[in-house]
Scaffold this motif. Structure first.
Motif, PDB file in Angstrom:
ATOM      1  N   GLN A 286       7.718   2.090  -2.102  1.00 42.40           N
ATOM      2  CA  GLN A 286       8.830   1.319  -1.539  1.00 42.40           C
ATOM      3  C   GLN A 286       9.936   1.194  -2.577  1.00 42.40           C
ATOM      4  O   GLN A 286       9.667   1.040  -3.757  1.00 42.40           O
ATOM      5  CB  GLN A 286       8.335  -0.064  -1.142  1.00 42.40           C
TER       6      GLN A 286
ATOM      7  N   SER B 196       2.816   2.315  -5.116  1.00 42.40           N
ATOM      8  CA  SER B 196       1.994   1.120  -4.985  1.00 42.40           C
ATOM      9  C   SER B 196       1.341   0.770  -6.328  1.00 42.40           C
ATOM     10  O   SER B 196       0.853   1.645  -7.041  1.00 42.40           O
ATOM     11  CB  SER B 196       0.908   1.374  -3.934  1.00 42.40           C
TER      12      SER B 196
ATOM     13  N   ASP C   8       0.803  -1.226   0.000  1.00 38.64           N
ATOM     14  CA  ASP C   8       0.000   0.000   0.000  1.00 38.64           C
ATOM     15  C   ASP C   8       0.833   1.272   0.000  1.00 38.64           C
ATOM     16  O   ASP C   8       0.292   2.355  -0.157  1.00 38.64           O
ATOM     17  CB  ASP C   8      -0.929   0.014   1.224  1.00 38.64           C
ATOM     18  N   GLU C   9       2.150   1.149   0.207  1.00 38.78           N
ATOM     19  CA  GLU C   9       3.014   2.325   0.303  1.00 38.78           C
ATOM     20  C   GLU C   9       4.126   2.278  -0.733  1.00 38.78           C
ATOM     21  O   GLU C   9       4.544   1.211  -1.160  1.00 38.78           O
ATOM     22  CB  GLU C   9       3.637   2.385   1.693  1.00 38.78           C
TER      23      GLU C   9
END
Length: 183
Positions: free
Chosen positions: A96, A143, A93-94
């Motif tokens: 990265q 994401s 969801d983030e």
């Protein structure tokens, strides 16, 4: 785990064969036994296929890494660097980076004749113009996005192997393992 499943399937086959009852024709009984053996054999083969470790793709609920070719080159300080091309998908969801994600879900080691050591990232050691079209390992990927990227490792002991595997507690549960030879 494989042994347990094999024993379970084998026991089930024997139980079915023993409880199959008498048939009117001897050939029917033999046929049922053969069919059950074939099913058990097929189940064992499919179980082995599912548990065999991949050497190209690592995927979990958050990330997918497809490992490609690697190149050993001289870093900007004169040290040896292994640059690995990957396709990275961020399913979390983030945002990265490929490097951060890889350190969470993968064990990355340099294995020589004598030692096994964690490898150090070497993105800063790559020449500035090296494969500029690929994302660097420290760039945060949003994401849901998939990109081609580079993971780079510093080689401490030339001639050793760089091993990358999923970071699980038991060797029996490993689903991904890739080895790169160095010179």
């Amino acid at each position: 785990m494989k042994k347990f499943l094999f024993l379970l399937v084998s026991s089930l086959v024997l139980l079915l064969a023993a409880c199959g009852g008498e048939s009117e024709e001897g050939n029917n009984e033999e046929s049922r036994g053969t069919d059950a053996s074939a099913e058990a054999s097929s189940a064992n083969e499919s179980e082995e296929e599912n548990t065999e470790a991949s050497n190209e793709v690592f995927e979990n609920e958050d990330y997918k890494f497809v490992f490609g070719e690697a190149e050993q080159l001289e870093g900007i300080r004169g040290n040896q660097v292994l640059a690995i091309e990957i396709e990275f998908t961020n399913k979390s969801d983030e945002a990265q980076s490929p490097w951060s994600a890889s350190t969470v879900v993968l064990d990355q080691s340099e294995v020589s004749d004598v030692t096994t050591e964690s490898v150090m990232g070497a993105n800063g050691e790559l020449p500035e113009d090296y494969k500029e079209d690929l994302y660097r390992m420290d760039t945060e990927i949003n994401s849901g996005e998939t990109v081609d990227a580079i993971l780079a490792f510093e080689i401490q002991n030339p001639g050793s192997e760089i091993q990358i595997a999923d970071s699980v507690l038991s060797e029996e549960d490993i689903t991904f393992e890739r080895v790169y030879e160095t010179e």
